[in-house]
Enzyme design. Sequence first.
Site, mmCIF file in Angstrom:
data_model
loop_
_atom_site.group_PDB
_atom_site.id
_atom_site.type_symbol
_atom_site.label_atom_id
_atom_site.label_comp_id
_atom_site.label_asym_id
_atom_site.label_seq_id
_atom_site.Cartn_x
_atom_site.Cartn_y
_atom_site.Cartn_z
ATOM 1 N N ASP A 181 36.523 6.936 85.926
ATOM 2 C CA ASP A 181 37.634 7.859 86.126
ATOM 3 C C ASP A 181 38.203 8.237 84.765
ATOM 4 O OD1 ASP A 181 40.960 7.716 86.345
ATOM 5 O OD2 ASP A 181 39.916 9.095 87.712
ATOM 6 N N GLU B 132 37.711 31.842 69.935
ATOM 7 C CA GLU B 132 37.215 32.375 71.215
ATOM 8 C C GLU B 132 38.028 33.594 71.611
ATOM 9 O OE1 GLU B 132 38.841 32.471 74.289
ATOM 10 O OE2 GLU B 132 37.158 32.918 75.594
ATOM 11 N N HIS C 219 47.941 33.805 78.390
ATOM 12 C CA HIS C 219 48.120 34.502 77.106
ATOM 13 C C HIS C 219 49.574 34.801 76.811
ATOM 14 C CE1 HIS C 219 43.674 35.934 76.532
ATOM 15 N NE2 HIS C 219 43.791 34.628 76.651
ATOM 16 N N ASP D 252 43.259 16.797 86.438
ATOM 17 C CA ASP D 252 42.640 15.486 86.688
ATOM 18 C C ASP D 252 41.264 15.660 87.330
ATOM 19 O OD1 ASP D 252 43.359 12.606 88.794
ATOM 20 O OD2 ASP D 252 42.349 12.743 86.849
HETATM 21 N N1 DTR Z 1 38.412 34.693 78.572
HETATM 22 C C1 DTR Z 1 39.062 33.402 78.785
HETATM 23 C C2 DTR Z 1 39.726 33.314 80.133
HETATM 24 C C3 DTR Z 1 38.810 33.671 81.224
HETATM 25 C C4 DTR Z 1 38.876 34.780 81.973
HETATM 26 N N2 DTR Z 1 37.861 34.759 82.923
HETATM 27 C C5 DTR Z 1 37.175 33.619 82.770
HETATM 28 C C6 DTR Z 1 36.081 33.131 83.469
HETATM 29 C C7 DTR Z 1 35.531 31.921 83.034
HETATM 30 C C8 DTR Z 1 36.099 31.234 81.954
HETATM 31 C C9 DTR Z 1 37.208 31.732 81.260
HETATM 32 C C10 DTR Z 1 37.731 32.925 81.696
HETATM 33 C C11 DTR Z 1 40.132 33.207 77.734
HETATM 34 O O1 DTR Z 1 41.088 33.987 77.720
HETATM 35 O O2 DTR Z 1 39.985 32.270 76.967
HETATM 36 ZN ZN ZN Z 2 42.426 33.115 76.529
HETATM 37 ZN ZN ZN Z 3 40.244 30.428 77.176
HETATM 38 CA CA CA Z 4 40.888 11.084 86.754
#
Ligand code: DTR
Ligand code: ZN
Ligand code: ZN
Ligand code: CA
Length: 447
Positions: free
Chosen positions: A52, A180, A296, A311
Site C-alpha cells: 500500500d 510539460e 491551471h 490514494d
Molecule cells: N495537458 C495536461 C492536462 C490534461 C488534459 N487532458 C489530459 C489527458 C491526459 C492527461 C493529462 C491531460 C496538463 O495541463 O498538464
Molecule cells: Zn497543466
Molecule cells: Zn499536467
Molecule cells: Ca494507499
Amino acid sequence: MTTPQPAASGRGSRRTATVTGLALAAALLTAVPATSAPSGSAAATGALAAPDIPLANVKAHLTQLQSIATANGGNRAHGRPGYKASIDYVRAKLDAAGFTTSLQQFSSSGATGYNLIADWPGGDPNQVLMAGAHLDSVSSGPGINDNGSGSAAVLETALAVSRAQLQPAKHLRFAWWGAEELGLVGSKYYVNNLPTTERARIAGYINLDMVGSPNPGYFVYDDDPAIEKVFKDWYAGIGVPTEIETEGDGRSDHAAFKNAGIPVGGLFTGASRTKTAAQATKWGGTAGQAFDRCYHSSCDTTANINDTALDRNSDALAHAVWTLGTGTTPPPGTTFENTADVAIPDNGAAVTSTVQVTGRTGNAPAALRVGVDIKHTWRGDLVVDLLAPDGTAYRLKNSSSSDSADNVITTYTVDASAEQANGDWRLRVQDVAAQDTGYIDSWKLTF
Ligand code: DTR
Ligand code: ZN
Ligand code: ZN
Ligand code: CA
C-alpha cells in the site's frame, strides 16, 4: 546460418538460380528441424503483491511542493526558481533512497529546463519499465493537482520500491519532466535524445498527470492493452468502474513515448471538462461541475486534492510497477499465426503474409520462433525472409541450385530482441528460378 536438410527427392535437371539479395540486418538464425518440440517453458513466476502506498506520505510531498511554490512567487513553473527547487526536493529523496539519479538539461523559451531521471539498480537493462510525471506547474499557480499529484505518486512509488528493496525482472526507471505545460517539452527532449538502442529497451512507459482532481473521474489511458488491463483489473478489484481516457492523446508526456512506438499507459482524474450525471452516479462527486475547477489556476493548491482519488491512483501505480516489473511477460508459447494460402509467382515478385502481434510489452525475444509451412516443389527456388514491424529483414532461407527437395516445413529461431514485439510481422517469399511453383500454406511466430 543453417537451412533444413532436404529430404531426398528426384528431378534430374540442374538449375541456376540467382538471389536478388537485400541488405539484411544481422540475424542469428538456426534452423530447428520441424519435428522438434518447443522447448519446455520455464515456470512463469507470479508477480509480487505491491505494498500500500501511504496517502500521508504522498500528501507530505504535496505539502513540500506547496511550500516551495509559496516561497517562490506562487508557482513551480519552467524557468522559475520554484521548478528547480521542486527538482532538488524530489532528487534529494531519491538519492537518499538509493536511486541513481541524473538531471537532463534543455532550453525552452529562453530558460533552462530540467528532467530528473532515477534508475533503480538491477533488473534486465533490455527490459526497462518507466513511470513518469511532469513536475512543472503553470505560472499562474502552485500546480498541486497539475501535476504535483502525479509527481508525488510517482515519487512515493519509487520510495516504496526502495523500502521493499525490490529486485524486479525488469529495470525500473522513474522520471519527472520539465516544461510539460509549454508543450510536453521535457519528455519530447528525453525521447528524441534517446539512442535508438535505448528506446528499444523501454518495455513500457506509464504516465500520471492529474491524479487527485477534487471532483474526480477514474480514467485509464486506452493505449497499450497490457498496461490498460493492469489498471482496469486493479480498479475492478476495488469495485471502482473506470472509463477510457478519451482526451489524452497528445495531451501529456506519454505522447512522445507513444510516437516512438513504446507501449504507454496511464491514469487521469480529469481537468476542465464537466462531470456528467452518469459519471456522478458511478463515482460520486458533483455533476455539471468540472473535474478540477482550479485547472491551471492559482487555486490549484493542497486544498485542491481529493484524497481518495490520490490514494487510489498511487496504489494503482504501485500495483502496475510491481505487476509489470516483476511478473513475467505472457508465458512462452504465445503464438500468432496466419493460415491463409498465398500463391508464389514462378520466378517472379516476392509475396508476403502478415501476422499482427498484440498484447506484448517491450521487445521481441532473442529466440523468436518462426514456424514456416511452404508447399513448393524444388524448394531451392525460394528465398524466405522475416520482416519485422519496422521493415527490418531477417534472412531465413537463401535459394539453392542444388536443393531439389519439395516444401519448406520447419522452424527458424531468430534473435529479434532489437525489434518492438507488437506490430505487423511479415513472411516474405520469392521464387527466383523458372519452373516449379507453390504457395505459403501457413506460418506463425511463437514468443
Ligand atoms: N495537458 C495536461 C492536462 C490534461 C488534459 N487532458 C489530459 C489527458 C491526459 C492527461 C493529462 C491531460 C496538463 O495541463 O498538464
Ligand atoms: Zn497543466
Ligand atoms: Zn499536467
Ligand atoms: Ca494507499
